[in-house]
Write an enzyme that holds these catalytic residues in place. Structure first.
Site, PDB file in Angstrom:
ATOM      1  N   HIS A  26      86.357  99.764  48.264  1.00 24.23           N
ATOM      2  CA  HIS A  26      86.220  99.335  49.654  1.00 24.23           C
ATOM      3  C   HIS A  26      86.427 100.658  50.526  1.00 24.23           C
ATOM      4  O   HIS A  26      87.395 101.310  50.355  1.00 24.23           O
ATOM      5  CB  HIS A  26      87.498  98.213  50.115  1.00 24.23           C
ATOM      6  CG  HIS A  26      87.272  97.703  51.338  1.00 24.23           C
ATOM      7  ND1 HIS A  26      88.352  97.524  52.232  1.00 24.23           N
ATOM      8  CD2 HIS A  26      86.119  97.730  52.340  1.00 24.23           C
ATOM      9  CE1 HIS A  26      87.849  97.111  53.583  1.00 24.23           C
ATOM     10  NE2 HIS A  26      86.433  97.082  53.326  1.00 24.23           N
ATOM     11  N   ASP A  56      67.767 112.681  51.701  1.00 21.02           N
ATOM     12  CA  ASP A  56      66.360 113.263  51.312  1.00 21.02           C
ATOM     13  C   ASP A  56      66.689 114.492  50.760  1.00 21.02           C
ATOM     14  O   ASP A  56      67.623 115.256  50.432  1.00 21.02           O
ATOM     15  CB  ASP A  56      65.643 113.467  52.779  1.00 21.02           C
ATOM     16  CG  ASP A  56      66.338 114.567  53.692  1.00 21.02           C
ATOM     17  OD1 ASP A  56      66.792 115.204  53.322  1.00 21.02           O
ATOM     18  OD2 ASP A  56      65.890 114.127  54.915  1.00 21.02           O
ATOM     19  N   HIS A  82      73.069 115.294  63.771  1.00 21.71           N
ATOM     20  CA  HIS A  82      72.806 115.596  62.464  1.00 21.71           C
ATOM     21  C   HIS A  82      74.139 116.261  61.981  1.00 21.71           C
ATOM     22  O   HIS A  82      74.427 116.191  60.821  1.00 21.71           O
ATOM     23  CB  HIS A  82      71.587 116.381  62.244  1.00 21.71           C
ATOM     24  CG  HIS A  82      71.191 116.438  60.752  1.00 21.71           C
ATOM     25  ND1 HIS A  82      70.753 115.761  60.045  1.00 21.71           N
ATOM     26  CD2 HIS A  82      70.861 117.674  60.265  1.00 21.71           C
ATOM     27  CE1 HIS A  82      70.678 116.037  58.780  1.00 21.71           C
ATOM     28  NE2 HIS A  82      70.497 117.375  58.985  1.00 21.71           N
ATOM     29  N   TYR A 133      65.391 114.108  58.232  1.00 18.72           N
ATOM     30  CA  TYR A 133      66.285 113.076  58.600  1.00 18.72           C
ATOM     31  C   TYR A 133      66.380 111.435  57.752  1.00 18.72           C
ATOM     32  O   TYR A 133      66.697 110.661  58.311  1.00 18.72           O
ATOM     33  CB  TYR A 133      66.307 112.801  60.119  1.00 18.72           C
ATOM     34  CG  TYR A 133      66.286 114.111  60.716  1.00 18.72           C
ATOM     35  CD1 TYR A 133      67.581 114.582  60.998  1.00 18.72           C
ATOM     36  CD2 TYR A 133      65.418 114.715  61.346  1.00 18.72           C
ATOM     37  CE1 TYR A 133      67.765 115.790  61.661  1.00 18.72           C
ATOM     38  CE2 TYR A 133      65.489 115.821  62.147  1.00 18.72           C
ATOM     39  CZ  TYR A 133      66.840 116.452  62.282  1.00 18.72           C
ATOM     40  OH  TYR A 133      67.038 117.648  62.888  1.00 18.72           O
ATOM     41  N   ALA A 134      65.779 111.325  56.678  1.00 21.70           N
ATOM     42  CA  ALA A 134      65.891 110.374  55.985  1.00 21.70           C
ATOM     43  C   ALA A 134      67.187 110.533  55.207  1.00 21.70           C
ATOM     44  O   ALA A 134      67.368 110.521  54.094  1.00 21.70           O
ATOM     45  CB  ALA A 134      64.642 110.115  54.990  1.00 21.70           C
ATOM     46  N   ASN A 135      68.415 110.269  55.839  1.00 19.69           N
ATOM     47  CA  ASN A 135      69.713 110.236  55.429  1.00 19.69           C
ATOM     48  C   ASN A 135      70.679 109.190  56.003  1.00 19.69           C
ATOM     49  O   ASN A 135      70.287 108.840  57.285  1.00 19.69           O
ATOM     50  CB  ASN A 135      70.336 111.473  55.881  1.00 19.69           C
ATOM     51  CG  ASN A 135      69.521 112.547  55.310  1.00 19.69           C
ATOM     52  OD1 ASN A 135      69.326 112.867  54.209  1.00 19.69           O
ATOM     53  ND2 ASN A 135      69.148 113.497  56.449  1.00 19.69           N
TER      54      ASN A 135
END
Length: 129
Positions: free
Chosen positions: A20, A28, A96, A118-120
């Site tokens: 947890h 990316d 970012h 930015y595929a994070n």
């Protein structure tokens, strides 16, 4: 050998160790990888596996109580932004640079082959009970 779910032994084992509040950065191929967290690099070639494919597989295995992404995703990668907005209605957006700072505290980094910017996303693990 497992019949279903995540077959990659490194990723499957790393997910089983999460608790947890632990952070999981799904990133990316261009995201700087922070020192410290365990890294499972799934990148095979540009675009393989995609951010969407990896995220889909992880969400089938994890309980997620929160997610954070870079606000730049909205303009630079609208399809990834729409994917995250659909999965996480309360998605937190930060710069970012701030996402990179937060990523240093992640317990696990899963690197995809995604070649779009930015595929994070930083996931915060929840509990199933």
């Amino acid at each position: 050998m497992k019949k279903a779910g995540i077959l990659n032994r490194h990723l499957s084992g790393a997910l089983a160790e999460l608790g947890h509040g632990d952070g999981v950065l799904v990133c990316d191929a261009g995201m700087p990888i922070p020192d410290g967290p365990r890294v499972v690099d799934l990148a095979f070639r540009a675009g393989v596996p995609s951010f969407a494919e990896v995220l889909d597989g992880l969400l089938a295995e994890l309980v997620v109580e929160g997610a954070t992404a870079a606000r730049e995703i909205r303009e630079a990668n609208p399809s990834a932004a729409a994917l995250l907005a659909g999965e996480f209605p309360k998605l937190e957006l930060v710069t970012h640079e701030r996402l990179k700072e937060l990523s240093a505290g992640a317990r696990l980094v899963v690197r995809t082959g995604e070649a779009r910017p930015y595929a994070n996303v930083l996931l915060r693990c929840g509990v199933f009970f």
